[in-house]
Design a protein around this motif. Structure first.
Motif, PDB file in Angstrom:
ATOM      1  N   LEU A  13     -19.060   6.767 -55.921  1.00  0.00           N
ATOM      2  CA  LEU A  13     -18.170   6.007 -55.069  1.00  0.00           C
ATOM      3  C   LEU A  13     -17.278   6.841 -54.168  1.00  0.00           C
ATOM      4  N   PHE A  39     -21.794   1.687 -45.180  1.00  0.00           N
ATOM      5  CA  PHE A  39     -21.618   1.923 -46.608  1.00  0.00           C
ATOM      6  C   PHE A  39     -20.582   2.996 -46.906  1.00  0.00           C
ATOM      7  N   LEU A  74     -17.638   5.174 -50.725  1.00  0.00           N
ATOM      8  CA  LEU A  74     -18.794   4.292 -50.682  1.00  0.00           C
ATOM      9  C   LEU A  74     -18.391   2.886 -51.088  1.00  0.00           C
ATOM     10  N   SER A  75     -18.823   1.882 -50.331  1.00  0.00           N
ATOM     11  CA  SER A  75     -18.557   0.498 -50.699  1.00  0.00           C
ATOM     12  C   SER A  75     -19.551   0.000 -51.740  1.00  0.00           C
ATOM     13  N   GLN A  76     -20.728   0.643 -51.794  1.00  0.00           N
ATOM     14  CA  GLN A  76     -21.748   0.328 -52.790  1.00  0.00           C
ATOM     15  C   GLN A  76     -22.684   1.525 -52.896  1.00  0.00           C
ATOM     16  N   PRO A  77     -23.405   1.664 -54.007  1.00  0.00           N
ATOM     17  CA  PRO A  77     -24.287   2.819 -54.159  1.00  0.00           C
ATOM     18  C   PRO A  77     -25.306   2.903 -53.016  1.00  0.00           C
ATOM     19  N   ALA A  78     -25.418   4.072 -52.421  1.00  0.00           N
ATOM     20  CA  ALA A  78     -26.355   4.312 -51.324  1.00  0.00           C
ATOM     21  C   ALA A  78     -26.515   5.807 -51.139  1.00  0.00           C
TER      22      ALA A  78
END
Length: 190
Positions: A13, A39, A74-78
């Motif tokens: 994150l 992201f 990170l706003s979400q895993p990527a």
């Protein structure tokens, strides 16, 4: 001279790559770039000392930094890339001035680091105490007027650096701003 550092990650994150100057050189500015702003969001652009952010340093004057960091969230895993770039120079009389602002929950505050008399701001950086601080503005400050009030063309040399942010966290946080200062001369801003 420009140096860079890249961090590629996924499933975490927070990323904070650091670009360091070669031995014998100091940082005079820097920046951040992210590969996918949908992201990954830059949450600062900050001078560093020996690989550590200026955030832990006390307010007031200090020696020249030797690198730059690019804290990003990170706003979400990527799988993403965050990049820090540092502009380095040798033989430059650079010193840092640090200031902070306490950020109450839900409030917007401004922090300004002002160079000592006889110096002007070459660049500046910001570091937030939480990913939940939204940075609205990071710009040079002037003895009179603001960046927005000057017409296109030449402007006076800045005397510091200012950041404005809002605390969207559930806890009170600290916002820090740094101005990289050099002896005043014939510096102007365009």
């Amino acid at each position: 001279q420009i140096a860079s550092a890249t961090y590629v990650g996924g499933g975490i994150l927070f990323l904070s790559p650091i670009a360091s100057c070669p031995a014998g050189e100091v940082a005079v500015g820097g920046g951040v770039d992210v590969s996918n702003p949908y992201f990954l969001v830059a949450s600062g652009s900050a001078p560093t000392f020996g690989g550590f952010s200026f955030y832990s340093r006390p307010d007031g004057p200090g020696e020249a930094p030797d690198g730059w960091s690019a804290p990003s969230n990170l706003s979400q895993p990527a799988a993403v890339t965050a990049k820090a770039g540092v502009l380095c120079a040798a033989g430059v009389d650079v010193a840092i001035q640090i200031a902070s602002a306490t950020m109450p929950v839900g409030e917007t505050r401004t922090a300004t680091a002002t160079c000592p008399v006889g110096k002007v701001a070459l660049s500046g950086g910001v570091r937030a105490g939480s990913a939940a601080l939204t940075i609205f503005d990071l710009q040079p400050t002037f003895a009179s007027g603001s960046l927005a009030t000057f017409p296109p063309g030449e402007a006076p040399a800045p005397i510091g650096w200012t950041v404005t942010a809002r605390n969207d966290d559930v806890f009170e946080r600290i916002l820090k701003v740094a101005a990289l200062c050099i002896p005043a001369g014939d510096a102007t801003v365009t």
